[in-house]
Design a protein around this motif. Sequence first.
Motif, short mmCIF file in Angstrom:
data_model
loop_
_atom_site.label_atom_id
_atom_site.label_comp_id
_atom_site.label_asym_id
_atom_site.label_seq_id
_atom_site.Cartn_x
_atom_site.Cartn_y
_atom_site.Cartn_z
N ASN A 99 0.85 -1.18 0.00
CA ASN A 99 0.00 0.00 0.00
C ASN A 99 0.89 1.24 0.00
O ASN A 99 1.47 1.59 1.02
CB ASN A 99 -0.92 -0.03 1.22
N ILE A 100 1.00 1.89 -1.14
CA ILE A 100 1.81 3.10 -1.25
C ILE A 100 0.99 4.25 -0.68
O ILE A 100 -0.08 4.56 -1.19
CB ILE A 100 2.21 3.38 -2.71
N THR A 101 1.50 4.85 0.39
CA THR A 101 0.73 5.90 1.08
C THR A 101 1.22 7.30 0.77
O THR A 101 0.52 8.26 1.08
CB THR A 101 0.75 5.65 2.59
N ASP A 102 2.40 7.45 0.16
CA ASP A 102 2.87 8.79 -0.21
C ASP A 102 3.94 8.66 -1.28
O ASP A 102 4.76 7.73 -1.25
CB ASP A 102 3.46 9.50 1.01
N ILE A 103 3.89 9.58 -2.23
CA ILE A 103 4.93 9.68 -3.26
C ILE A 103 5.33 11.13 -3.35
O ILE A 103 4.47 12.01 -3.52
CB ILE A 103 4.42 9.19 -4.63
N ARG A 104 6.61 11.39 -3.23
CA ARG A 104 7.11 12.77 -3.33
C ARG A 104 8.14 12.87 -4.45
O ARG A 104 9.13 12.14 -4.45
CB ARG A 104 7.75 13.20 -2.02
N ILE A 105 7.86 13.78 -5.36
CA ILE A 105 8.83 14.08 -6.42
C ILE A 105 9.80 15.07 -5.80
O ILE A 105 9.46 16.24 -5.61
CB ILE A 105 8.15 14.67 -7.67
N ARG A 106 10.98 14.62 -5.45
CA ARG A 106 11.92 15.46 -4.71
C ARG A 106 12.67 16.44 -5.61
O ARG A 106 12.96 17.56 -5.21
CB ARG A 106 12.91 14.59 -3.95
N LYS A 107 12.98 16.02 -6.82
CA LYS A 107 13.71 16.89 -7.73
C LYS A 107 13.47 16.43 -9.16
O LYS A 107 13.41 15.24 -9.42
CB LYS A 107 15.21 16.85 -7.41
N SER B 158 10.77 9.87 -3.70
CA SER B 158 10.68 9.13 -2.45
C SER B 158 9.28 8.53 -2.35
O SER B 158 8.30 9.18 -2.71
CB SER B 158 10.93 10.03 -1.25
N VAL B 159 9.21 7.31 -1.86
CA VAL B 159 7.94 6.59 -1.72
C VAL B 159 7.81 6.13 -0.28
O VAL B 159 8.77 5.66 0.32
CB VAL B 159 7.91 5.37 -2.68
N THR B 160 6.60 6.25 0.27
CA THR B 160 6.30 5.71 1.58
C THR B 160 5.32 4.56 1.42
O THR B 160 4.33 4.68 0.69
CB THR B 160 5.70 6.78 2.51
N VAL B 161 5.60 3.45 2.10
CA VAL B 161 4.76 2.26 2.05
C VAL B 161 4.11 2.06 3.42
O VAL B 161 4.82 2.04 4.44
CB VAL B 161 5.60 1.03 1.67
N ASP B 162 2.79 1.95 3.42
CA ASP B 162 2.02 1.69 4.64
C ASP B 162 2.30 2.67 5.77
O ASP B 162 2.25 2.28 6.94
CB ASP B 162 2.25 0.25 5.14
N HIS B 163 2.61 3.89 5.46
CA HIS B 163 2.93 4.92 6.46
C HIS B 163 4.10 4.51 7.36
O HIS B 163 4.33 5.15 8.39
CB HIS B 163 1.71 5.24 7.36
N PRO C 77 6.55 -9.26 -10.14
CA PRO C 77 6.28 -8.38 -11.28
C PRO C 77 5.06 -7.48 -11.04
O PRO C 77 5.05 -6.33 -11.47
CB PRO C 77 6.03 -9.34 -12.44
N GLU C 78 4.07 -8.01 -10.33
CA GLU C 78 2.87 -7.23 -10.06
C GLU C 78 3.18 -6.03 -9.16
O GLU C 78 2.67 -4.93 -9.37
CB GLU C 78 1.79 -8.10 -9.41
N ALA C 79 4.02 -6.26 -8.14
CA ALA C 79 4.41 -5.18 -7.23
C ALA C 79 5.22 -4.14 -7.98
O ALA C 79 5.05 -2.93 -7.78
CB ALA C 79 5.19 -5.73 -6.05
N ARG C 80 6.13 -4.58 -8.86
CA ARG C 80 6.93 -3.64 -9.65
C ARG C 80 6.03 -2.80 -10.54
O ARG C 80 6.18 -1.58 -10.63
CB ARG C 80 7.97 -4.37 -10.50
N LYS C 81 5.06 -3.44 -11.21
CA LYS C 81 4.15 -2.71 -12.09
C LYS C 81 3.33 -1.69 -11.30
O LYS C 81 3.18 -0.55 -11.72
CB LYS C 81 3.23 -3.69 -12.81
N SER C 82 2.82 -2.10 -10.15
CA SER C 82 2.02 -1.21 -9.31
C SER C 82 2.84 -0.01 -8.86
O SER C 82 2.38 1.14 -8.92
CB SER C 82 1.50 -1.99 -8.11
N LEU C 83 4.05 -0.25 -8.40
CA LEU C 83 4.93 0.82 -7.95
C LEU C 83 5.26 1.76 -9.11
O LEU C 83 5.16 2.98 -8.98
CB LEU C 83 6.21 0.24 -7.35
N GLU C 84 5.64 1.20 -10.24
CA GLU C 84 6.00 2.03 -11.39
C GLU C 84 4.82 2.87 -11.87
O GLU C 84 4.99 4.07 -12.14
CB GLU C 84 6.53 1.16 -12.52
N GLU C 85 3.64 2.28 -11.94
CA GLU C 85 2.46 3.04 -12.37
C GLU C 85 2.16 4.19 -11.42
O GLU C 85 1.85 5.30 -11.85
CB GLU C 85 1.25 2.12 -12.50
N ALA C 86 2.27 3.94 -10.12
CA ALA C 86 1.99 4.98 -9.13
C ALA C 86 3.02 6.10 -9.21
O ALA C 86 2.66 7.29 -9.18
CB ALA C 86 1.95 4.38 -7.72
N VAL C 87 4.29 5.76 -9.33
CA VAL C 87 5.35 6.78 -9.40
C VAL C 87 5.22 7.59 -10.68
O VAL C 87 5.30 8.83 -10.65
CB VAL C 87 6.74 6.13 -9.29
#
Length: 96
Positions: free
Chosen positions: A2-10, A22-27, A66-76
């Motif tokens: 569960n990705i709870t935060d995504i920050r585009i730092r630069k 930066s990505v936060t998972v499950d707070h 692969p499913e977790a990688r796809k989910s993370l990549e799509e969210a980012v």
Amino acid sequence: MNITDIRIRKTYDNDRLKALVSVTVDHDLAVHDLKVIAGPERLFVAMPSRKDESGVFRDIVHPITPEARKSLEEAVLAAYDEHLAKQEAEQEFQTE
């Protein structure tokens, strides 16, 4: 996952490197230095890595499935697109 935060730092105007994220998972878990990279055909997300003793770069953190990688990549990439749209809107507002 569960990705709870995504920050585009630069963001960068580089040919390949487009952003540091930066990505936060499950707070509970923060992962820094994911990279948005422009590949030959599309943008993709590279995991944080370190050069080992033999000079080979190894991921420090990475999705297992692969499913977790796809989910993370799509969210980012969605967060990156949203960040760019927001920057563009702010620039248009400032020029008016």
